[in-house]
Design a protein around this motif. Sequence first.
Motif, PDB file in Angstrom:
ATOM      1  N   ARG A 242       0.821  -1.210   0.000  1.00 42.54           N
ATOM      2  CA  ARG A 242       0.000   0.000   0.000  1.00 42.54           C
ATOM      3  C   ARG A 242       0.858   1.265   0.000  1.00 42.54           C
ATOM      4  NH1 ARG A 242      -5.374   0.562   1.819  1.00 42.54           N
ATOM      5  NH2 ARG A 242      -5.428  -1.558   1.023  1.00 42.54           N
ATOM      6  N   TYR A 243       2.061   1.169   0.574  1.00 45.48           N
ATOM      7  CA  TYR A 243       2.960   2.316   0.683  1.00 45.48           C
ATOM      8  C   TYR A 243       4.364   1.954   0.209  1.00 45.48           C
ATOM      9  CZ  TYR A 243      -0.596   3.894   4.028  1.00 45.48           C
ATOM     10  OH  TYR A 243      -1.778   4.249   4.626  1.00 45.48           O
ATOM     11  N   GLY A 244       5.016   2.907  -0.446  1.00 46.94           N
ATOM     12  CA  GLY A 244       6.442   2.833  -0.720  1.00 46.94           C
ATOM     13  C   GLY A 244       7.082   4.024  -0.028  1.00 46.94           C
ATOM     14  N   PHE A 245       8.155   3.790   0.714  1.00 49.26           N
ATOM     15  CA  PHE A 245       8.820   4.871   1.451  1.00 49.26           C
ATOM     16  C   PHE A 245      10.245   4.966   0.928  1.00 49.26           C
ATOM     17  CE2 PHE A 245       9.279   6.605   6.104  1.00 49.26           C
ATOM     18  CZ  PHE A 245       9.807   7.793   5.613  1.00 49.26           C
ATOM     19  N   GLU A 246      10.514   6.012   0.120  1.00 45.88           N
ATOM     20  CA  GLU A 246      11.842   6.237  -0.434  1.00 45.88           C
ATOM     21  C   GLU A 246      12.627   7.190   0.456  1.00 45.88           C
ATOM     22  OE1 GLU A 246      11.082   5.758  -5.243  1.00 45.88           O
ATOM     23  OE2 GLU A 246      11.340   7.771  -4.414  1.00 45.88           O
ATOM     24  N   VAL A 247      13.876   6.832   0.697  1.00 43.09           N
ATOM     25  CA  VAL A 247      14.787   7.646   1.509  1.00 43.09           C
ATOM     26  C   VAL A 247      16.161   7.628   0.839  1.00 43.09           C
ATOM     27  CG1 VAL A 247      13.534   7.111   3.650  1.00 43.09           C
ATOM     28  CG2 VAL A 247      15.512   5.725   2.995  1.00 43.09           C
ATOM     29  N   PRO A 248      17.045   8.572   1.195  1.00 42.74           N
ATOM     30  CA  PRO A 248      18.402   8.484   0.657  1.00 42.74           C
ATOM     31  C   PRO A 248      18.995   7.098   0.942  1.00 42.74           C
ATOM     32  CG  PRO A 248      18.080  10.594   1.726  1.00 42.74           C
ATOM     33  CD  PRO A 248      16.864   9.761   2.043  1.00 42.74           C
TER      34      PRO A 248
END
Length: 150
Positions: A123-129
């Motif tokens: 349901r969610y994608g969490f992109e971070v460095p």
Amino acid sequence: MLAALVILVAGCAEDTASRVALPGFGQTAYRVEQGEKTVKEGCALLATTPEQHGRGLMNVRDLKGYDGMIFEFSSDTNVGFYMKDTPMPLSIAWLDGQGHYISSADMAPNREDPTYFAAAPFRYGFEVPQGRLGSLGISSDSTVVIGGDC
């Protein structure tokens, strides 16, 4: 006690002041939990529409005080993510509708191939460095609670 409150409020104001909105995107608070313990609270950019999903962090070199970008989908999906015109190397964690970790990947910058896929519908994608998932406490035993004001 009053001094501690003033320091706390000043710290929150400083965090807010250090964020610069990315035009065309919202923002959301998030909290990372491991069991009953909160290990991180923060603020992320928010992509909720197909147009925002398609643009993501293209041409972004600096998150301007945000921890990353959360891609929220209205129902479970298995769409892939790619890095076309995205100059920063990123890590992504895919989460189910309750914020439970599904899988993650490190993504190379400025590439249309490969496309990165979660291990299961999400349901969610969490992109971070790239490399920052661990410092945010995001791992196979964490839950990310998404929502609220930053």
